[in-house]
Design a protein around this motif. Structure first.
Motif, PDB file in Angstrom:
ATOM      1  N   LEU A   1       5.375  26.541 -11.838  1.00 30.26           N
ATOM      2  CA  LEU A   1       5.229  25.382 -11.141  1.00 30.26           C
ATOM      3  C   LEU A   1       4.137  26.110  -9.898  1.00 30.26           C
ATOM      4  CD1 LEU A   1       8.288  23.740  -9.825  1.00 30.26           C
ATOM      5  CD2 LEU A   1       7.422  22.988 -11.238  1.00 30.26           C
ATOM      6  N   ARG A   2       3.477  27.535 -10.865  1.00 29.18           N
ATOM      7  CA  ARG A   2       2.605  27.713  -9.551  1.00 29.18           C
ATOM      8  C   ARG A   2       0.977  26.779  -9.556  1.00 29.18           C
ATOM      9  NH1 ARG A   2       0.759  32.952  -8.732  1.00 29.18           N
ATOM     10  NH2 ARG A   2       2.861  34.247  -9.909  1.00 29.18           N
ATOM     11  N   GLY A   3       1.061  26.981  -8.452  1.00 29.35           N
ATOM     12  CA  GLY A   3      -0.109  26.137  -8.247  1.00 29.35           C
ATOM     13  C   GLY A   3       0.120  24.743  -7.280  1.00 29.35           C
ATOM     14  N   LEU A   4       1.235  23.924  -7.936  1.00 28.83           N
ATOM     15  CA  LEU A   4       1.884  22.976  -7.912  1.00 28.83           C
ATOM     16  C   LEU A   4       1.860  22.393  -6.658  1.00 28.83           C
ATOM     17  CD1 LEU A   4       2.859  19.965  -8.694  1.00 28.83           C
ATOM     18  CD2 LEU A   4       5.066  21.520  -7.968  1.00 28.83           C
ATOM     19  N   GLU A   5       0.408  21.691  -5.917  1.00 29.85           N
ATOM     20  CA  GLU A   5       0.646  21.162  -4.548  1.00 29.85           C
ATOM     21  C   GLU A   5       1.249  20.155  -4.161  1.00 29.85           C
ATOM     22  OE1 GLU A   5      -4.119  19.304  -5.035  1.00 29.85           O
ATOM     23  OE2 GLU A   5      -4.353  21.231  -3.787  1.00 29.85           O
TER      24      GLU A   5
ATOM     25  N   MET B   1       0.622  -1.406  -0.066  1.00 26.20           N
ATOM     26  CA  MET B   1      -0.311   0.170   0.193  1.00 26.20           C
ATOM     27  C   MET B   1       0.714   1.280   0.252  1.00 26.20           C
ATOM     28  SD  MET B   1      -2.403   0.978   2.957  1.00 26.20           S
ATOM     29  CE  MET B   1      -3.301   2.560   3.692  1.00 26.20           C
ATOM     30  N   PRO B   2       0.876   2.207  -1.016  1.00 29.49           N
ATOM     31  CA  PRO B   2       2.154   3.651  -0.998  1.00 29.49           C
ATOM     32  C   PRO B   2       1.388   4.192   0.556  1.00 29.49           C
ATOM     33  CG  PRO B   2      -0.476   3.583  -2.247  1.00 29.49           C
ATOM     34  CD  PRO B   2      -0.678   2.007  -2.020  1.00 29.49           C
ATOM     35  N   ASP B   3       2.655   5.384   0.525  1.00 31.40           N
ATOM     36  CA  ASP B   3       2.529   5.760   1.504  1.00 31.40           C
ATOM     37  C   ASP B   3       1.301   6.552   1.172  1.00 31.40           C
ATOM     38  OD1 ASP B   3       4.341   4.789   2.796  1.00 31.40           O
ATOM     39  OD2 ASP B   3       5.373   6.672   2.224  1.00 31.40           O
ATOM     40  N   ARG B   4       0.301   6.947   2.906  1.00 31.96           N
ATOM     41  CA  ARG B   4      -0.567   8.281   2.866  1.00 31.96           C
ATOM     42  C   ARG B   4       0.177   9.586   2.813  1.00 31.96           C
ATOM     43  NH1 ARG B   4      -4.457   9.599   7.103  1.00 31.96           N
ATOM     44  NH2 ARG B   4      -2.272   8.421   8.223  1.00 31.96           N
ATOM     45  N   LEU B   5      -0.491  10.562   1.682  1.00 30.29           N
ATOM     46  CA  LEU B   5      -0.152  11.581   1.580  1.00 30.29           C
ATOM     47  C   LEU B   5      -0.362  12.490   2.570  1.00 30.29           C
ATOM     48  CD1 LEU B   5       1.560  11.520  -2.078  1.00 30.29           C
ATOM     49  CD2 LEU B   5       3.156  10.995   0.106  1.00 30.29           C
ATOM     50  N   VAL B   6       0.061  13.618   2.490  1.00 31.01           N
ATOM     51  CA  VAL B   6      -0.958  15.217   3.482  1.00 31.01           C
ATOM     52  C   VAL B   6      -0.417  16.251   2.944  1.00 31.01           C
ATOM     53  CG1 VAL B   6      -1.379  16.387   5.711  1.00 31.01           C
ATOM     54  CG2 VAL B   6      -0.706  13.396   5.980  1.00 31.01           C
ATOM     55  N   LEU B   7      -1.061  16.840   2.708  1.00 28.94           N
ATOM     56  CA  LEU B   7      -1.389  17.984   1.556  1.00 28.94           C
ATOM     57  C   LEU B   7       0.046  19.310   2.725  1.00 28.94           C
ATOM     58  CD1 LEU B   7      -1.128  19.981  -1.030  1.00 28.94           C
ATOM     59  CD2 LEU B   7      -3.389  20.781   0.013  1.00 28.94           C
ATOM     60  N   VAL B   8       0.973  19.568   2.562  1.00 24.81           N
ATOM     61  CA  VAL B   8       1.401  20.917   3.411  1.00 24.81           C
ATOM     62  C   VAL B   8       1.350  21.840   2.300  1.00 24.81           C
ATOM     63  CG1 VAL B   8       2.550  18.466   5.075  1.00 24.81           C
ATOM     64  CG2 VAL B   8       4.132  19.688   2.395  1.00 24.81           C
TER      65      VAL B   8
ATOM     66  N   ALA C   1       8.712  26.793   7.988  1.00 20.39           N
ATOM     67  CA  ALA C   1      10.423  26.201   7.482  1.00 20.39           C
ATOM     68  C   ALA C   1       9.898  24.716   7.996  1.00 20.39           C
ATOM     69  CB  ALA C   1      10.997  27.704   8.328  1.00 20.39           C
ATOM     70  N   ALA C   2       9.518  23.891   8.237  1.00 18.87           N
ATOM     71  CA  ALA C   2       9.317  22.838   8.346  1.00 18.87           C
ATOM     72  C   ALA C   2       9.283  21.840   7.542  1.00 18.87           C
ATOM     73  CB  ALA C   2       8.105  22.485   9.211  1.00 18.87           C
ATOM     74  N   LEU C   3       8.938  22.414   5.766  1.00 22.19           N
ATOM     75  CA  LEU C   3       8.879  22.568   4.685  1.00 22.19           C
ATOM     76  C   LEU C   3      10.193  21.934   4.500  1.00 22.19           C
ATOM     77  CD1 LEU C   3       6.427  24.586   3.112  1.00 22.19           C
ATOM     78  CD2 LEU C   3       6.157  21.911   4.052  1.00 22.19           C
ATOM     79  N   VAL C   4      11.292  22.438   4.801  1.00 19.99           N
ATOM     80  CA  VAL C   4      12.593  22.423   4.478  1.00 19.99           C
ATOM     81  C   VAL C   4      13.291  21.045   5.408  1.00 19.99           C
ATOM     82  CG1 VAL C   4      14.487  23.501   4.354  1.00 19.99           C
ATOM     83  CG2 VAL C   4      13.061  24.969   3.639  1.00 19.99           C
ATOM     84  N   GLY C   5      12.154  20.667   6.244  1.00 15.05           N
ATOM     85  CA  GLY C   5      12.877  19.809   6.882  1.00 15.05           C
ATOM     86  C   GLY C   5      12.315  18.315   6.325  1.00 15.05           C
ATOM     87  N   TYR C   6      11.293  18.265   5.598  1.00 14.74           N
ATOM     88  CA  TYR C   6      10.394  17.568   4.938  1.00 14.74           C
ATOM     89  C   TYR C   6      11.753  17.208   3.607  1.00 14.74           C
ATOM     90  CZ  TYR C   6       7.285  17.907   7.947  1.00 14.74           C
ATOM     91  OH  TYR C   6       5.986  17.182   9.372  1.00 14.74           O
ATOM     92  N   ARG C   7      12.656  18.158   3.006  1.00 13.61           N
ATOM     93  CA  ARG C   7      13.363  17.939   2.013  1.00 13.61           C
ATOM     94  C   ARG C   7      12.417  17.866   0.320  1.00 13.61           C
ATOM     95  NH1 ARG C   7      18.384  18.840  -0.332  1.00 13.61           N
ATOM     96  NH2 ARG C   7      19.467  16.894  -0.945  1.00 13.61           N
ATOM     97  N   GLU C   8      12.284  16.579   0.803  1.00 11.62           N
ATOM     98  CA  GLU C   8      11.797  15.794  -0.433  1.00 11.62           C
ATOM     99  C   GLU C   8      10.308  15.719  -0.538  1.00 11.62           C
ATOM    100  OE1 GLU C   8      13.394  11.898  -1.527  1.00 11.62           O
ATOM    101  OE2 GLU C   8      15.803  13.044  -1.302  1.00 11.62           O
ATOM    102  N   LEU C   9       9.800  16.720  -1.172  1.00 14.01           N
ATOM    103  CA  LEU C   9       7.932  16.502  -1.671  1.00 14.01           C
ATOM    104  C   LEU C   9       7.590  16.606  -2.640  1.00 14.01           C
ATOM    105  CD1 LEU C   9       7.837  20.701  -0.101  1.00 14.01           C
ATOM    106  CD2 LEU C   9       7.825  19.240   0.697  1.00 14.01           C
ATOM    107  N   LYS C  10       6.112  15.253  -2.571  1.00 12.13           N
ATOM    108  CA  LYS C  10       5.904  15.045  -3.258  1.00 12.13           C
ATOM    109  C   LYS C  10       4.455  15.867  -4.560  1.00 12.13           C
ATOM    110  CE  LYS C  10       7.436  10.908  -1.305  1.00 12.13           C
ATOM    111  NZ  LYS C  10       8.758  10.843  -2.590  1.00 12.13           N
ATOM    112  N   ARG C  11       4.021  14.862  -5.334  1.00  9.92           N
ATOM    113  CA  ARG C  11       3.308  15.293  -6.274  1.00  9.92           C
ATOM    114  C   ARG C  11       2.036  14.569  -5.744  1.00  9.92           C
ATOM    115  NH1 ARG C  11       4.153  18.696 -10.466  1.00  9.92           N
ATOM    116  NH2 ARG C  11       6.095  18.416 -10.820  1.00  9.92           N
ATOM    117  N   SER C  12       0.916  14.897  -5.458  1.00  8.21           N
ATOM    118  CA  SER C  12      -0.602  14.010  -5.178  1.00  8.21           C
ATOM    119  C   SER C  12      -0.566  12.401  -5.389  1.00  8.21           C
ATOM    120  CB  SER C  12      -1.719  14.453  -5.392  1.00  8.21           C
ATOM    121  OG  SER C  12      -1.752  14.848  -6.872  1.00  8.21           O
ATOM    122  N   ASP C  13       0.308  12.340  -6.945  1.00  8.73           N
ATOM    123  CA  ASP C  13       0.081  10.106  -7.383  1.00  8.73           C
ATOM    124  C   ASP C  13       1.699   9.947  -6.767  1.00  8.73           C
ATOM    125  OD1 ASP C  13       2.135  12.149  -8.419  1.00  8.73           O
ATOM    126  OD2 ASP C  13       1.533  11.020 -10.454  1.00  8.73           O
TER     127      ASP C  13
END
Length: 167
Positions: free
Chosen positions: A76-80, A1-8, A31-43
């Motif tokens: 990239l404007r609008g990219l979740e 099962m793929p990781d459950r993704l959370v919109l940040v 600034a917490a977003l920098v700590g996650y470093r690798e951000l993903k798309r909804s898929d």
């Protein structure tokens, strides 16, 4: 099962002329977003790899490995932006990530089924659980100790005192 993704967050556009991004953050601390470093798309596909970042007027101004120019950033404007739920630190005792509540079974204090938590929203007056019954319209319960006296994540259940006006 793929990781459950959370919109940040969401890319709001370019910042300056050197390829920095302005990101609207949905975290308490942008600034917490920098700590996650690798951000993903909804898929789940890779979106951005943040290399640096700084808070700016409630948002995050960041550099990403994939962005070299202002034009790249504007495109990239609008990219979740998402992270796997497992990337979050464990919550403190008697605290919950709102994303963990979605999908839980809602039951009365006596254990009778009410439905499932469809979403958690905040329209300015506090968090609300949207409960979807098996049949009929969804209804809202304030996420307070009085209305939701128990959250049992391990069992996949929230105990909800149904507001009188929804009956």
């Amino acid at each position: 099962m793929p990781d459950r993704l959370v919109l940040v967050g969401r890319v709001a556009g370019a910042f300056g002329v050197k390829g920095e991004l302005r990101i609207t953050s949905y975290t308490d601390d942008p600034a917490a977003l920098v700590g996650y470093r690798e951000l993903k798309r909804s898929d789940g596909a890779p979106a951005l790899t943040l290399t640096t970042g700084r808070p700016h007027q409630g948002a995050l101004v960041a550099r990403a490995a994939e962005v070299a120019t202002r034009e790249d950033a504007e495109a990239l404007r609008g990219l979740e932006l998402f992270v796997p739920r497992e990337a979050f630190p464990p919550p403190d005792e008697d605290e919950f990530y709102l994303a963990d509540l979605v999908g839980l079974a809602a039951v009365t204090p006596d254990g009778a089924p009410l439905g499932r938590v469809k979403s958690v929203q905040n329209f300015g007056a506090g968090d609300l659980l949207e409960v979807a019954p098996e049949a009929g319209p969804t209804w809202w319960a304030p996420f307070t100790r009085e209305a939701v006296p128990e959250v049992r994540l391990a069992e996949g259940v929230v105990v909800v005192v149904k507001p009188a006006e929804t009956e």
